[in-house]
Enzyme design. Sequence first.
Site, PDB file in Angstrom:
ATOM      1  N   LYS A 135      55.515  87.731   0.187  1.00  0.00           N
ATOM      2  CA  LYS A 135      54.573  88.485   1.029  1.00  0.00           C
ATOM      3  C   LYS A 135      54.276  89.788   0.312  1.00  0.00           C
ATOM      4  O   LYS A 135      55.188  90.573   0.045  1.00  0.00           O
ATOM      5  CB  LYS A 135      55.195  88.807   2.393  1.00  0.00           C
ATOM      6  CG  LYS A 135      55.013  87.734   3.429  1.00  0.00           C
ATOM      7  CD  LYS A 135      55.391  88.264   4.802  1.00  0.00           C
ATOM      8  CE  LYS A 135      55.262  87.198   5.859  1.00  0.00           C
ATOM      9  NZ  LYS A 135      55.743  87.669   7.172  1.00  0.00           N
ATOM     10  N   ARG A 161      41.772  88.190 -10.640  1.00  0.00           N
ATOM     11  CA  ARG A 161      42.057  87.011  -9.781  1.00  0.00           C
ATOM     12  C   ARG A 161      43.492  86.523  -9.882  1.00  0.00           C
ATOM     13  O   ARG A 161      43.820  85.392  -9.574  1.00  0.00           O
ATOM     14  CB  ARG A 161      41.106  85.855 -10.098  1.00  0.00           C
ATOM     15  CG  ARG A 161      39.668  86.224  -9.842  1.00  0.00           C
ATOM     16  CD  ARG A 161      38.754  85.026  -9.939  1.00  0.00           C
ATOM     17  NE  ARG A 161      37.384  85.480  -9.808  1.00  0.00           N
ATOM     18  CZ  ARG A 161      36.655  85.948 -10.805  1.00  0.00           C
ATOM     19  NH1 ARG A 161      37.166  86.003 -12.019  1.00  0.00           N
ATOM     20  NH2 ARG A 161      35.438  86.359 -10.596  1.00  0.00           N
ATOM     21  N   GLU A 168      53.867  81.155   6.820  1.00  0.00           N
ATOM     22  CA  GLU A 168      54.148  81.526   8.220  1.00  0.00           C
ATOM     23  C   GLU A 168      53.236  80.816   9.216  1.00  0.00           C
ATOM     24  O   GLU A 168      52.627  81.436  10.089  1.00  0.00           O
ATOM     25  CB  GLU A 168      54.072  83.060   8.401  1.00  0.00           C
ATOM     26  CG  GLU A 168      54.849  83.521   9.625  1.00  0.00           C
ATOM     27  CD  GLU A 168      55.058  85.032   9.699  1.00  0.00           C
ATOM     28  OE1 GLU A 168      55.462  85.643   8.697  1.00  0.00           O
ATOM     29  OE2 GLU A 168      54.812  85.576  10.776  1.00  0.00           O
ATOM     30  N   HIS A 201      58.489  97.509  14.775  1.00  0.00           N
ATOM     31  CA  HIS A 201      57.191  98.015  14.300  1.00  0.00           C
ATOM     32  C   HIS A 201      56.632  99.035  15.269  1.00  0.00           C
ATOM     33  O   HIS A 201      56.051 100.057  14.854  1.00  0.00           O
ATOM     34  CB  HIS A 201      56.179  96.870  14.145  1.00  0.00           C
ATOM     35  CG  HIS A 201      56.378  96.062  12.900  1.00  0.00           C
ATOM     36  ND1 HIS A 201      55.936  94.769  12.775  1.00  0.00           N
ATOM     37  CD2 HIS A 201      56.973  96.363  11.722  1.00  0.00           C
ATOM     38  CE1 HIS A 201      56.248  94.310  11.565  1.00  0.00           C
ATOM     39  NE2 HIS A 201      56.885  95.257  10.921  1.00  0.00           N
ATOM     40  N   ASN A 205      60.931  87.621  11.646  1.00  0.00           N
ATOM     41  CA  ASN A 205      60.466  88.826  12.343  1.00  0.00           C
ATOM     42  C   ASN A 205      61.371  89.211  13.509  1.00  0.00           C
ATOM     43  O   ASN A 205      61.008  90.078  14.312  1.00  0.00           O
ATOM     44  CB  ASN A 205      59.030  88.636  12.841  1.00  0.00           C
ATOM     45  CG  ASN A 205      58.065  88.491  11.684  1.00  0.00           C
ATOM     46  OD1 ASN A 205      58.252  89.089  10.630  1.00  0.00           O
ATOM     47  ND2 ASN A 205      57.041  87.661  11.858  1.00  0.00           N
ATOM     48  N   GLU A 211      68.504  94.591   7.743  1.00  0.00           N
ATOM     49  CA  GLU A 211      67.886  93.285   7.443  1.00  0.00           C
ATOM     50  C   GLU A 211      68.970  92.245   7.125  1.00  0.00           C
ATOM     51  O   GLU A 211      68.805  91.057   7.433  1.00  0.00           O
ATOM     52  CB  GLU A 211      66.870  93.389   6.293  1.00  0.00           C
ATOM     53  CG  GLU A 211      65.660  94.298   6.579  1.00  0.00           C
ATOM     54  CD  GLU A 211      64.621  93.706   7.533  1.00  0.00           C
ATOM     55  OE1 GLU A 211      64.825  92.594   8.075  1.00  0.00           O
ATOM     56  OE2 GLU A 211      63.578  94.365   7.748  1.00  0.00           O
ATOM     57  N   HIS A 244      61.455  92.721  14.900  1.00  0.00           N
ATOM     58  CA  HIS A 244      60.328  93.474  14.330  1.00  0.00           C
ATOM     59  C   HIS A 244      59.256  93.865  15.340  1.00  0.00           C
ATOM     60  O   HIS A 244      58.513  94.807  15.099  1.00  0.00           O
ATOM     61  CB  HIS A 244      59.694  92.684  13.184  1.00  0.00           C
ATOM     62  CG  HIS A 244      60.497  92.731  11.914  1.00  0.00           C
ATOM     63  ND1 HIS A 244      61.797  92.282  11.839  1.00  0.00           N
ATOM     64  CD2 HIS A 244      60.202  93.201  10.672  1.00  0.00           C
ATOM     65  CE1 HIS A 244      62.248  92.458  10.599  1.00  0.00           C
ATOM     66  NE2 HIS A 244      61.302  93.012   9.877  1.00  0.00           N
ATOM     67  N   HIS A 271      62.182 101.610   7.819  1.00  0.00           N
ATOM     68  CA  HIS A 271      61.776 100.308   8.365  1.00  0.00           C
ATOM     69  C   HIS A 271      62.985  99.583   8.989  1.00  0.00           C
ATOM     70  O   HIS A 271      62.946  99.155  10.149  1.00  0.00           O
ATOM     71  CB  HIS A 271      61.159  99.456   7.245  1.00  0.00           C
ATOM     72  CG  HIS A 271      60.869  98.040   7.627  1.00  0.00           C
ATOM     73  ND1 HIS A 271      59.834  97.703   8.471  1.00  0.00           N
ATOM     74  CD2 HIS A 271      61.493  96.880   7.301  1.00  0.00           C
ATOM     75  CE1 HIS A 271      59.828  96.386   8.640  1.00  0.00           C
ATOM     76  NE2 HIS A 271      60.828  95.868   7.945  1.00  0.00           N
ATOM     77  N   ARG A 283      58.614  80.530   9.620  1.00  0.00           N
ATOM     78  CA  ARG A 283      58.860  81.801   8.932  1.00  0.00           C
ATOM     79  C   ARG A 283      58.856  82.989   9.885  1.00  0.00           C
ATOM     80  O   ARG A 283      59.450  84.022   9.619  1.00  0.00           O
ATOM     81  CB  ARG A 283      57.846  82.001   7.798  1.00  0.00           C
ATOM     82  CG  ARG A 283      58.143  83.255   6.969  1.00  0.00           C
ATOM     83  CD  ARG A 283      57.353  83.351   5.680  1.00  0.00           C
ATOM     84  NE  ARG A 283      57.689  84.576   4.977  1.00  0.00           N
ATOM     85  CZ  ARG A 283      57.451  84.812   3.703  1.00  0.00           C
ATOM     86  NH1 ARG A 283      56.871  83.901   2.960  1.00  0.00           N
ATOM     87  NH2 ARG A 283      57.788  85.973   3.145  1.00  0.00           N
ATOM     88  N   LYS A 297      66.891  83.540   3.708  1.00  0.00           N
ATOM     89  CA  LYS A 297      65.439  83.744   3.614  1.00  0.00           C
ATOM     90  C   LYS A 297      64.785  82.623   2.802  1.00  0.00           C
ATOM     91  O   LYS A 297      63.734  82.099   3.184  1.00  0.00           O
ATOM     92  CB  LYS A 297      65.114  85.116   3.016  1.00  0.00           C
ATOM     93  CG  LYS A 297      63.611  85.375   3.011  1.00  0.00           C
ATOM     94  CD  LYS A 297      63.197  86.804   2.927  1.00  0.00           C
ATOM     95  CE  LYS A 297      61.670  86.873   2.988  1.00  0.00           C
ATOM     96  NZ  LYS A 297      61.140  88.204   2.837  1.00  0.00           N
TER      97      LYS A 297
END
Length: 366
Positions: free
Chosen positions: A144, A122, A238, A253, A246, A186, A249, A266, A242, A228
């Site tokens: 993330k 946990r 998000e 993506h 992206n 980035e 992206h 990426h 946030r 960031k």
Amino acid sequence: MKLSEREIVGSDFRYPIELHEDFVGLSEKLKNLKKVSQVFVFTNREIAGIYEKYITKELKNSNIPFHFIYLKAGEKNKHIDRMKKVYHQLIQAEADRNAVIIAFGGGVVGDFTGFVAATYQRGVRFVQVPTTLLASVDSSVGGKVAVNVDSGKNMVGAFYQPEFVFAPLFTLSTLPKKEWSCGIAEVVKHSFLDGGTFLETLSKSKRSDFSEKSDIVRYAIEESVRVKSQIVSQDEKESGLRAVLNLGHTTGHAIESLTSYKKYSHGEAVSVGLVTALLLSKEILGFSESNFQKAISMMNQLELPTVLEEKPELVLQHMEHDKKKDGNTLKYVLLEDFGKPKFGVPVERKMILDILKRHKGMKLHG
Ligand code: NAD
Ligand code: GLY
């Protein structure tokens, strides 16, 4: 030696992001964490082959028992199926709730390790030691963490913040050229979101200025982390703001997925996606032609891919699988100006297709 430090502060987290020349000081930071029973270093054989001896030398100074757990390199191994074996290894080594896991590698190691840490018993504490530019400027910061499943990338994950980020810059000395491009893309994204001096400084630099020892790399990491952190501090999960991270992206993506994660890293895919986003920004939000030209010449100087090589219809098809779709429109992050992003801008499929066709037909090399 510590080069610089920035703190990221949210509603229920606060941790430092430190830039270091090498690994010296990592043990001290681990010793400062409360009641650490064991340390587990998650990495891959590529990174361990070069750096295991250096990090081992440093970890011995902590007098905390430590073990290495080797993951397979590559995006396809950031997969939920790989987790069972790793949990088993932790149990075999009697890792308890006071264990600390170090994610030692790029974004693949970081995302996977972070999700293991978030879920093992946990949740146990973890630390990010990024070794790629992308991980230093982006994935190690902000919490993330995720793994892929057969039907989608990053579909299972959590928001789970590390205890601290410790970036040893000398590891960038062995980074392949493609991985530099990945991180620089980035950095460029962060500079577009920020505008101002960051963007101006970057627009005066060229690709050959980028190396593990150069001032511009240190500056680019520090500034990216600043941008960031400011955003994540306001909206960790998000629920709104946030999403601006992206930028580039949605198309990025789609291009990654369309080319089966093989042709582009990426960041390279995001780089092409940034150009599509700027074209849409011109069309919809009045982003100026002179800013567009400035962005392209900056990306050319930094030797980032800008040209869309894939078929527009296929790119759009792959966007349909993206989580940001809504009725007949897709939600985009666009720019009114440098430093003025807008998220959740609905764009009709027909317009996206027109812009992708325009993008594909453009001569963008300087
Ligand atoms: P990566 O982790 O796959 O690393 C790229 C390659 O470089 C790998 O083969 C790796 O073994 C090798 N490598 C790493 N460090 C090296 C070094 N110092 N010297 C030589 N080789 C080295 O790629 P990446 O670009 O770091 O990360 C991409 C991943 O990050 C993707 O899965 C993406 O989804 C994720 N990501 C996450 C976030 C986030 O906020 N969590 C943000 C951006 C990207
Ligand atoms: N890389 C996007 C984010 O961290 O939100």
